[in-house]
Design a protein around this motif. Structure first.
Motif, PDB file in Angstrom:
ATOM      1  N   HIS A   1      21.548  -2.721   4.348  1.00 27.97           N
ATOM      2  CA  HIS A   1      22.100  -2.983   3.016  1.00 27.97           C
ATOM      3  C   HIS A   1      21.126  -2.643   1.888  1.00 27.97           C
ATOM      4  N   ALA A   2      20.018  -1.950   2.192  1.00 24.94           N
ATOM      5  CA  ALA A   2      19.058  -1.629   1.139  1.00 24.94           C
ATOM      6  C   ALA A   2      18.703  -0.143   1.117  1.00 24.94           C
ATOM      7  N   ASP A   3      19.115   0.606   2.133  1.00 30.95           N
ATOM      8  CA  ASP A   3      18.799   2.023   2.228  1.00 30.95           C
ATOM      9  C   ASP A   3      17.298   2.267   2.101  1.00 30.95           C
ATOM     10  N   VAL A   4      16.526   1.438   2.801  1.00 32.42           N
ATOM     11  CA  VAL A   4      15.071   1.494   2.779  1.00 32.42           C
ATOM     12  C   VAL A   4      14.569   1.442   4.215  1.00 32.42           C
ATOM     13  N   GLU A   5      13.495   2.168   4.476  1.00 31.56           N
ATOM     14  CA  GLU A   5      12.864   2.126   5.786  1.00 31.56           C
ATOM     15  C   GLU A   5      11.408   1.726   5.594  1.00 31.56           C
ATOM     16  N   SER A   6      10.901   0.884   6.494  1.00 27.17           N
ATOM     17  CA  SER A   6       9.505   0.451   6.390  1.00 27.17           C
ATOM     18  C   SER A   6       8.846   0.477   7.768  1.00 27.17           C
ATOM     19  N   VAL A   7       7.530   0.488   7.745  1.00 25.38           N
ATOM     20  CA  VAL A   7       6.731   0.383   8.961  1.00 25.38           C
ATOM     21  C   VAL A   7       5.875  -0.875   8.798  1.00 25.38           C
ATOM     22  N   SER A   8       5.965  -1.768   9.766  1.00 27.72           N
ATOM     23  CA  SER A   8       5.178  -2.994   9.735  1.00 27.72           C
ATOM     24  C   SER A   8       4.155  -2.975  10.855  1.00 27.72           C
ATOM     25  N   ALA A   9       3.040  -3.623  10.590  1.00 30.64           N
ATOM     26  CA  ALA A   9       2.000  -3.783  11.598  1.00 30.64           C
ATOM     27  C   ALA A   9       1.930  -5.256  11.973  1.00 30.64           C
ATOM     28  N   VAL A  10       1.817  -5.518  13.264  1.00 28.90           N
ATOM     29  CA  VAL A  10       1.621  -6.876  13.763  1.00 28.90           C
ATOM     30  C   VAL A  10       0.487  -6.850  14.773  1.00 28.90           C
ATOM     31  N   SER A  11      -0.161  -7.987  14.939  1.00 32.03           N
ATOM     32  CA  SER A  11      -1.224  -8.091  15.936  1.00 32.03           C
ATOM     33  C   SER A  11      -0.589  -8.242  17.310  1.00 32.03           C
ATOM     34  N   GLY A  12      -1.421  -8.196  18.335  1.00 31.08           N
ATOM     35  CA  GLY A  12      -0.925  -8.376  19.698  1.00 31.08           C
ATOM     36  C   GLY A  12      -0.266  -9.720  19.913  1.00 31.08           C
ATOM     37  N   SER A  13      -0.655 -10.719  19.114  1.00 33.29           N
ATOM     38  CA  SER A  13      -0.059 -12.047  19.235  1.00 33.29           C
ATOM     39  C   SER A  13       1.192 -12.199  18.363  1.00 33.29           C
ATOM     40  N   GLY A  14       1.574 -11.118  17.659  1.00 35.94           N
ATOM     41  CA  GLY A  14       2.794 -11.146  16.858  1.00 35.94           C
ATOM     42  C   GLY A  14       2.587 -11.515  15.410  1.00 35.94           C
ATOM     43  N   ARG A  15       1.363 -11.619  14.964  1.00 36.14           N
ATOM     44  CA  ARG A  15       1.072 -11.986  13.574  1.00 36.14           C
ATOM     45  C   ARG A  15       1.221 -10.775  12.658  1.00 36.14           C
ATOM     46  N   TRP A  16       1.932 -10.957  11.547  1.00 37.62           N
ATOM     47  CA  TRP A  16       2.185  -9.874  10.604  1.00 37.62           C
ATOM     48  C   TRP A  16       0.889  -9.454   9.928  1.00 37.62           C
ATOM     49  N   LEU A  17       0.642  -8.124   9.879  1.00 38.26           N
ATOM     50  CA  LEU A  17      -0.564  -7.581   9.266  1.00 38.26           C
ATOM     51  C   LEU A  17      -0.270  -6.777   8.006  1.00 38.26           C
ATOM     52  N   GLY A  18       1.010  -6.581   7.694  1.00 41.72           N
ATOM     53  CA  GLY A  18       1.382  -5.845   6.491  1.00 41.72           C
ATOM     54  C   GLY A  18       2.514  -4.873   6.755  1.00 41.72           C
ATOM     55  N   SER A  19       3.033  -4.314   5.685  1.00 45.40           N
ATOM     56  CA  SER A  19       4.150  -3.362   5.774  1.00 45.40           C
ATOM     57  C   SER A  19       3.961  -2.245   4.759  1.00 45.40           C
ATOM     58  N   THR A  20       4.522  -1.088   5.079  1.00 46.97           N
ATOM     59  CA  THR A  20       4.480   0.077   4.196  1.00 46.97           C
ATOM     60  C   THR A  20       5.868   0.690   4.151  1.00 46.97           C
ATOM     61  N   LEU A  21       6.337   1.013   2.948  1.00 49.04           N
ATOM     62  CA  LEU A  21       7.631   1.689   2.818  1.00 49.04           C
ATOM     63  C   LEU A  21       7.488   3.155   3.187  1.00 49.04           C
ATOM     64  N   VAL A  22       8.515   3.678   3.846  1.00 52.02           N
ATOM     65  CA  VAL A  22       8.577   5.101   4.155  1.00 52.02           C
ATOM     66  C   VAL A  22       9.082   5.803   2.896  1.00 52.02           C
ATOM     67  N   GLN A  23       8.336   6.806   2.454  1.00 47.29           N
ATOM     68  CA  GLN A  23       8.720   7.537   1.242  1.00 47.29           C
ATOM     69  C   GLN A  23      10.040   8.275   1.481  1.00 47.29           C
ATOM     70  N   GLU A  24      10.857   8.330   0.432  1.00 41.31           N
ATOM     71  CA  GLU A  24      12.140   9.031   0.523  1.00 41.31           C
ATOM     72  C   GLU A  24      11.891  10.489   0.900  1.00 41.31           C
ATOM     73  N   GLY A  25      12.645  10.994   1.864  1.00 42.97           N
ATOM     74  CA  GLY A  25      12.507  12.374   2.318  1.00 42.97           C
ATOM     75  C   GLY A  25      11.408  12.561   3.347  1.00 42.97           C
ATOM     76  N   SER A  26      10.737  11.477   3.736  1.00 39.09           N
ATOM     77  CA  SER A  26       9.662  11.549   4.718  1.00 39.09           C
ATOM     78  C   SER A  26      10.118  10.869   6.006  1.00 39.09           C
ATOM     79  N   ASN A  27       9.168  10.589   6.883  1.00 36.89           N
ATOM     80  CA  ASN A  27       9.481   9.863   8.112  1.00 36.89           C
ATOM     81  C   ASN A  27       8.437   8.773   8.321  1.00 36.89           C
ATOM     82  N   GLU A  28       8.488   8.108   9.461  1.00 44.96           N
ATOM     83  CA  GLU A  28       7.616   6.954   9.714  1.00 44.96           C
ATOM     84  C   GLU A  28       6.154   7.324   9.937  1.00 44.96           C
ATOM     85  N   ILE A  29       5.844   8.557  10.303  1.00 46.51           N
ATOM     86  CA  ILE A  29       4.472   8.908  10.683  1.00 46.51           C
ATOM     87  C   ILE A  29       3.480   8.729   9.534  1.00 46.51           C
ATOM     88  N   PRO A  30       3.705   9.278   8.330  1.00 48.02           N
ATOM     89  CA  PRO A  30       2.746   9.028   7.242  1.00 48.02           C
ATOM     90  C   PRO A  30       2.638   7.540   6.884  1.00 48.02           C
TER      91      PRO A  30
END
Length: 174
Positions: free
Chosen positions: A128-157
Motif C-alpha cells: 500500500h505504499a509502493d516502496v521497497e526497502s532493505v533492512s539489516a538484522v543481527s543473527g539474533s533478530g535485532r533490527w540494525l537499520g533500513s534503507t529505501l531502494v531508489q526508484e528505478g533501482s534494485n535491492e543490491i545498491p
C-alpha cells in the motif's frame, strides 16, 4: 508488547532527539507521540497502512492518548485521537534518517549493545505504499537499520548501503 517504562523511555528519547518539523499551531499530535504510537502499533503486529494506524489509535484509552501528549478537544474535553490524514502527513513528511537514529539509540538503551556480529539483509516491498526497502538484522533478530531502494533501482545498491551503515554502527559500539 511494550512495557509502560519502555514506552515512556521511547517518548523521552523521541522528545529529546527528533526535531519537530511542523508549525506550532499544527501540533495537536506532537511528533514524539505520533512516532511512539506508530511504534506501539508495529509492536502489536500492525503493518498495513494509515487507515490501520488510525483504527489502532482509536482503540487507545484517554490515559494512553494523554501519555502521548495529544491535546484536548475544547468542545468534548476529551483527548483527541489522530486520524488517517494525520498519519499520512507526518509519515510522508518526516525525515526518516533522524527517526532511525533515535530508534536505534532507544533500542540500545533498552536492550544494551548488539552482541553478535552477523548481519542478515532482507528486502521487502511495503504494501500500500509502493516502496521497497532493505533492512539489516543481527543473527539474533535485532533490527540494525533500513534503507529505501531508489526508484528505478534494485535491492543490491540499497543492500550495500545498509551493510556499510550496519558496519559503521558496529565499529562505533565496539
Amino acid at each position: 508488547t511494550a512495557k509502560a517504562g519502555e514506552m515512556a523511555s521511547l517518548m523521552a528519547r523521541l522528545d529529546l532527539d527528533l526535531p519537530e518539523f511542523r508549525r506550532q499551531q499544527a501540533l495537536a499530535y506532537p511528533i514524539a507521540g505520533m512516532m511512539a504510537l506508530v511504534a506501539m502499533a508495529v509492536f502489536s503486529g500492525l503493518t498495513k497502512g494509515y487507515d490501520d494506524l488510525a483504527d489502532y489509535a482509536a482503540t487507545l484509552s484517554q490515559g494512553q492518548l494523554r501519555a502521548l501528549k495529544f491535546r484536548l478537544d475544547p468542545h468534548t474535553r476529551r483527548v483527541r485521537c489522530p486520524k488517517r490524514s494525520s498519519f499520512a502527513y507526518v509519515l510522508t513528511q518526516l525525515d526518516s534518517e533522524p527517526l532511525e537514529q533515535v530508534l536505534l539509540l532507544w533500542q540500545e538503551q533498552v536492550l544494551g549493545p548488539v552482541q553478535d556480529r552477523l548481519v542478515i539483509l532482507d528486502g521487502k516491498q511495503i504494501r500500500h505504499a509502493d516502496v521497497e526497502s532493505v533492512s539489516a538484522v543481527s543473527g539474533s533478530g535485532r533490527w540494525l537499520g533500513s534503507t529505501l531502494v531508489q526508484e528505478g533501482s534494485n535491492e543490491i545498491p540499497a543492500a550495500r548501503e545498509q551493510l556499510m551503515a550496519a558496519h559503521t554502527r558496529q565499529v562505533r559500539e565496539h
